[in-house]
Design a protein around this motif. Structure first.
Motif, PDB file in Angstrom:
ATOM      1  N   CYS A   1      13.323   4.810  -2.685  1.00  0.00           N
ATOM      2  CA  CYS A   1      13.443   5.200  -3.897  1.00  0.00           C
ATOM      3  C   CYS A   1      13.964   6.727  -3.953  1.00  0.00           C
ATOM      4  N   GLY A   2      13.197   7.400  -2.826  1.00  0.00           N
ATOM      5  CA  GLY A   2      13.645   8.895  -2.612  1.00  0.00           C
ATOM      6  C   GLY A   2      15.114   8.897  -2.193  1.00  0.00           C
ATOM      7  N   LEU A   3      15.430   8.113  -1.262  1.00  0.00           N
ATOM      8  CA  LEU A   3      16.917   8.157  -0.676  1.00  0.00           C
ATOM      9  C   LEU A   3      17.847   7.831  -1.786  1.00  0.00           C
ATOM     10  N   ARG A   4      17.631   6.932  -2.599  1.00  0.00           N
ATOM     11  CA  ARG A   4      18.260   6.592  -4.109  1.00  0.00           C
ATOM     12  C   ARG A   4      18.489   7.769  -4.922  1.00  0.00           C
ATOM     13  N   ARG A   5      17.451   8.436  -5.147  1.00  0.00           N
ATOM     14  CA  ARG A   5      17.386   9.569  -6.089  1.00  0.00           C
ATOM     15  C   ARG A   5      18.230  10.666  -5.420  1.00  0.00           C
TER      16      ARG A   5
ATOM     17  N   LEU B   1       1.753   9.054   1.701  1.00  0.00           N
ATOM     18  CA  LEU B   1       0.898   9.264   0.634  1.00  0.00           C
ATOM     19  C   LEU B   1       0.098  10.504   0.561  1.00  0.00           C
ATOM     20  N   GLN B   2      -0.186  11.125   1.780  1.00  0.00           N
ATOM     21  CA  GLN B   2      -0.723  12.314   1.659  1.00  0.00           C
ATOM     22  C   GLN B   2       0.455  13.290   1.195  1.00  0.00           C
ATOM     23  N   LEU B   3       1.304  13.387   1.410  1.00  0.00           N
ATOM     24  CA  LEU B   3       2.731  14.299   0.973  1.00  0.00           C
ATOM     25  C   LEU B   3       2.491  14.257  -0.399  1.00  0.00           C
ATOM     26  N   VAL B   4       2.648  12.875  -1.111  1.00  0.00           N
ATOM     27  CA  VAL B   4       2.486  12.634  -2.355  1.00  0.00           C
ATOM     28  C   VAL B   4       1.179  13.270  -3.142  1.00  0.00           C
ATOM     29  N   LYS B   5      -0.121  12.800  -2.645  1.00  0.00           N
ATOM     30  CA  LYS B   5      -1.118  13.307  -3.206  1.00  0.00           C
ATOM     31  C   LYS B   5      -1.452  14.578  -3.384  1.00  0.00           C
ATOM     32  N   GLU B   6      -0.993  15.340  -2.138  1.00  0.00           N
ATOM     33  CA  GLU B   6      -1.224  16.657  -2.102  1.00  0.00           C
ATOM     34  C   GLU B   6      -0.285  17.481  -2.869  1.00  0.00           C
ATOM     35  N   GLY B   7       0.963  16.932  -3.448  1.00  0.00           N
ATOM     36  CA  GLY B   7       1.775  17.630  -4.313  1.00  0.00           C
ATOM     37  C   GLY B   7       2.786  18.290  -3.288  1.00  0.00           C
ATOM     38  N   LEU B   8       2.788  18.057  -2.009  1.00  0.00           N
ATOM     39  CA  LEU B   8       3.880  18.785  -1.048  1.00  0.00           C
ATOM     40  C   LEU B   8       5.165  18.182  -1.415  1.00  0.00           C
ATOM     41  N   VAL B   9       5.329  17.085  -2.114  1.00  0.00           N
ATOM     42  CA  VAL B   9       6.666  16.815  -2.681  1.00  0.00           C
ATOM     43  C   VAL B   9       6.342  16.101  -4.214  1.00  0.00           C
TER      44      VAL B   9
ATOM     45  N   TRP C   1       6.455   9.782  -4.800  1.00  0.00           N
ATOM     46  CA  TRP C   1       7.334   8.802  -3.942  1.00  0.00           C
ATOM     47  C   TRP C   1       8.897   8.885  -3.716  1.00  0.00           C
ATOM     48  N   ASP C   2       9.364   9.182  -5.050  1.00  0.00           N
ATOM     49  CA  ASP C   2      10.859   9.283  -4.893  1.00  0.00           C
ATOM     50  C   ASP C   2      11.459  10.469  -4.999  1.00  0.00           C
ATOM     51  N   ASP C   3      10.758  11.492  -4.598  1.00  0.00           N
ATOM     52  CA  ASP C   3      11.243  12.837  -4.355  1.00  0.00           C
ATOM     53  C   ASP C   3      12.319  12.614  -3.444  1.00  0.00           C
ATOM     54  N   PRO C   4      13.672  13.249  -3.850  1.00  0.00           N
ATOM     55  CA  PRO C   4      14.901  13.116  -2.857  1.00  0.00           C
ATOM     56  C   PRO C   4      14.765  13.325  -1.492  1.00  0.00           C
ATOM     57  N   ARG C   5      13.545  14.208  -0.917  1.00  0.00           N
ATOM     58  CA  ARG C   5      13.550  14.316   0.579  1.00  0.00           C
ATOM     59  C   ARG C   5      12.531  13.432   1.274  1.00  0.00           C
ATOM     60  N   MET C   6      12.234  12.595   0.444  1.00  0.00           N
ATOM     61  CA  MET C   6      11.454  11.343   1.261  1.00  0.00           C
ATOM     62  C   MET C   6      12.529  10.371   1.760  1.00  0.00           C
ATOM     63  N   PRO C   7      11.839   9.832   2.814  1.00  0.00           N
ATOM     64  CA  PRO C   7      12.594   8.699   3.624  1.00  0.00           C
ATOM     65  C   PRO C   7      12.429   7.237   2.875  1.00  0.00           C
ATOM     66  N   THR C   8      11.673   7.401   1.613  1.00  0.00           N
ATOM     67  CA  THR C   8      11.627   6.080   1.011  1.00  0.00           C
ATOM     68  C   THR C   8      13.079   5.690   0.445  1.00  0.00           C
TER      69      THR C   8
ATOM     70  N   ASN D   1       0.775  -1.222  -0.132  1.00  0.00           N
ATOM     71  CA  ASN D   1      -0.021   0.047   0.107  1.00  0.00           C
ATOM     72  C   ASN D   1       0.846   1.177   0.042  1.00  0.00           C
ATOM     73  N   GLY D   2       2.105   1.013  -0.367  1.00  0.00           N
ATOM     74  CA  GLY D   2       2.873   2.195  -0.474  1.00  0.00           C
ATOM     75  C   GLY D   2       4.501   1.895  -0.592  1.00  0.00           C
ATOM     76  N   TYR D   3       5.433   2.568  -0.759  1.00  0.00           N
ATOM     77  CA  TYR D   3       6.696   2.422  -1.181  1.00  0.00           C
ATOM     78  C   TYR D   3       7.461   2.179  -0.061  1.00  0.00           C
ATOM     79  N   LEU D   4       8.581   1.416  -0.086  1.00  0.00           N
ATOM     80  CA  LEU D   4       9.254   1.089   0.906  1.00  0.00           C
ATOM     81  C   LEU D   4      10.204   2.175   1.626  1.00  0.00           C
ATOM     82  N   HIS D   5      10.144   2.471   3.054  1.00  0.00           N
ATOM     83  CA  HIS D   5      10.898   3.481   3.574  1.00  0.00           C
ATOM     84  C   HIS D   5      11.988   2.903   4.300  1.00  0.00           C
ATOM     85  N   ILE D   6      12.843   3.895   5.045  1.00  0.00           N
ATOM     86  CA  ILE D   6      14.113   3.266   5.554  1.00  0.00           C
ATOM     87  C   ILE D   6      13.638   2.620   6.916  1.00  0.00           C
TER      88      ILE D   6
END
Ligand code: ATP
Ligand code: MG
Length: 572
Positions: free
Chosen positions: A304-308, A284-292, A295-302, A35-40
């Motif tokens: 894919c975000g950390l990788r980016r 998911l809220q951050l993603v859906k509301e366009g605040l990032v 999921w792979d925004d480099p500020r996300m603790p996911t 139900n979402g991407y893996l985080h750290i």
């Protein structure tokens, strides 16, 4: 990496092996809900589950805990598999809790037949109100003593789609006075008809709850050590209860591992990091509301975000190793994570020059019309890491802040008045003056150079108090630098009164147009994709920080993300 001491779960496993439990078989599972991407935080569990299997010649399976079709999606399944592979782990099998829907349903029917479950028609609110408190017994549902035949008929009606979502649930009939609230007739099944399941489609209208699905799935698969986080400690008695009802003599034949086999649950502290929210729901809220940006925004603790952002798999695993596993909840300083990636990239990231606030420098006594090529080491003092070529000529860009028209004796960089400064890897120069526009902004700095002072030659040993960065004007490349910082401005966003979305750091992303040295032209192409992951090179921009090529890079546009600044505030 130095050999660390065993964590407490490894000690448990070693004891179990010494006692010959499960005939020496070690089997774990990593059970994400898709139900979402893996985080750290998940990575901490991944490293534990896969790490135990690797260390003790066992197997770790990937099991998607896909019991809630409302929130789940195949997109998440793919990303979870990709991220685990990227981290460097290998699973034995991929399982889905949904593969067991029939078996679980059959168990539920059996449970009803044995008088151990009933269909409740109360609302969720009514059921919650009757739960009682840890010191006060709950109130029995008026439907608790329904006859078995009626329960069977209603449960089948639930599955047949004859009952509206939310109108009925199946509850285990255990003990409304149990001091462990999870025993107060927990819900086993609910109706979901509004969403098809990403694998089973419309086949099922009833879906098992976590407590009924998880332990049984472990049992079906033969898991020996079912490792999870501390919030499940209170669920453990129920985990054992359900398995006891269905395993061994009560349900011979369900497990190939014999009547004595039981999976056992162990818990460790979850990972929380300062300046971070670690919940899929909030992400998911951050993603859906366009605040990032995603999921792979480099500020996300996911992952894919950390990788980016430029984190390597080895740095992430090293971080998890450093924080270790305990039985007490705590908060990890994000500074430790940042420290780990710096230490990791320090060894490998080639150094290059990037000018963030350029001003032109003209070397008035430089006569070579075509300029020259200067060979510099990728990492100073590391010959084995190779060299690169930097074009050098009469006109360069330097950092605006590296020149002062009038400087006191604490300023060691360029200023007229005879002070010598080295251009990184090249010649020693002295400023002679500057030119300004109508507003008084400096447009050009003038200097002379010493042709005998080139780095790597005999005259190159002469010391200066300062070294400054430069790029050559004609060959340098315009690039975009995305300067990322912590997403949240406060240390523990989850503990604040305010909505977490109001606690964002307004400066978590600053975009700059910069000039980078010509050698980076080799990065101007769409990054190569391997196993669904863009391969992006890491660099240290001298005096600026660690940067990674972003996947928005094309043949026309060069984009870098700042992974970490150079300044390390982490203290042991
Ligand atoms: P979230 O709370 O972020 O939504 P979750 O626990 O619902 O996460 P799952 O997909 O159910 O996410 O988690 C899969 C596994 O990862 C579980 O075993 C869970 O215990 C573990 N896990 C989740 N978050 C963390 C964390 N912050 N630290 C360590 N392990 C975690
Ligand atoms: Mg969960």
């Amino acid at each position: 990496m130095e050999e660390r001491s065993l964590n407490f779960i490894e000690q448990i496993v070693e004891n179990d092996l010494a006692e010959g439990k499960n005939d020496g078989r070690i089997q774990t599972r990593f059970p994400p809900e898709p139900n979402g991407y893996l985080h750290i935080g998940h990575v901490k569990a991944v490293c534990m589950d896969f790490g135990i299997a690797e260390r003790y010649n066992g197997v770790c399976n990937l099991r998607f805990d896909d019991t809630n079709p409302v929130k789940e999606d195949a997109e998440y399944v793919d990303s979870i598999e990709r991220d685990i592979r990227w981290l460097g782990f290998k699973w034995g099998h991929i399982y889905y809790a949904s593969d067991y829907f029939q078996q679980l349903y059959d168990l539920a029917i059996r449970f009803i037949r044995e008088g151990k479950a009933y269909v409740d028609e109360q609302t969720a609110e009514q059921i919650a109100e009757q739960k009682g408190t840890p010191t006060e017994a709950g109130v029995a549902s008026p439907y608790r003593d329904r006859p078995v035949e009626e329960n069977l008929r209603l449960f089948q009606a639930m599955q047949n789609g004859e009952i509206e979502e939310g109108k009925m649930v199946l509850r285990a009939k255990i003990d409304m006075a149990n001091p462990n609230m999870h025993f107060r007739d927990p819900i086993m099944y609910r109706i979901i008809t509004s969403h098809p399941h990403h694998r089973t489609g419309r086949k099922w209208n009833v879906y098992p709850m976590y407590d009924f699905a998880h332990g049984q799935s472990d049992y079906f698969e033969g898991v020996t050590h079912s490792i999870c986080t501390l919030e499940f400690v209170v669920h453990r008695p129920l985990y054992d209860y359900f398995i006891d009802q269905f395993s061994g003599a009560n349900f011979a034949g369900l497990s190939p591992y014999g009547p004595d086999y039981r999976p056992r649950q162990f818990e460790f502290n979850r990972l929380n990091i300062t300046y971070t929210v670690m919940s899929k729901r909030k992400m998911l809220q951050l993603v859906k509301e366009g605040l990032v940006a995603g999921w792979d925004d480099p500020r996300m603790p996911t992952v894919c975000g950390l990788r980016r952002r430029g984190y390597t798999a080895s740095a992430i695993r090293e971080f998890i190793d450093k924080i270790g596993y305990t039985k007490v909840e705590g908060m990890i300083d994000v500074g430790l994570l940042e420290h780990t990636i710096r230490e990791n990239l320090k060894e490998t990231a080639p150094r290059v020059c990037a000018i963030f606030d350029p001003v032109k420098l003209v070397i008035t006594n430089y006569e070579k019309k075509e300029g020259e090529e200067i060979e510099v080491q990728n990492i100073d003092g590391h010959e084995e890491l190779g060299t690169r070529v930097m074009p050098f000529a009469r006109e360069l860009y330097i950092e605006r802040g590296d020149f002062l028209e009038e400087a006191d004796n604490k300023f060691f960089r360029l200023s007229p008045g005879g002070r010598e400064v080295r251009l990184k890897g090249a010649y020693i120069i002295q400023a002679t003056g500057c030119e300004k526009d109508a507003e008084g902004n400096i447009t050009t700095v003038y200097a002379t150079y010493d042709p005998e002072s080139k780095s790597g030659t005999e005259g190159g040993n002469r010391k200066t108090k300062a070294t400054i960065n430069w790029v050559e004007c004609r060959s340098c490349i315009d690039a975009e630098a995305r300067l990322y910082d912590r997403l949240f401005a406060c240390e523990n966003p989850s503990a604040e009164e305010a909505d977490f979305r109001e606690l964002l750091n307004p400066e978590s992303l600053v975009v700059k147009q910069i000039k980078v040295e010509a050698s980076l032209r080799k990065e101007m192409h769409n990054p190569e994709v391997v196993d669904g992951i863009e391969q992006c090179a890491h660099y240290q921009f001298l005096k600026q920080g660690y940067f990674v090529v972003d996947l928005d890079t094309t043949a026309d546009k060069l984009v870098f993300n700042r992974t970490a600044s150079l300044k390390d505030n982490w203290q042991k």
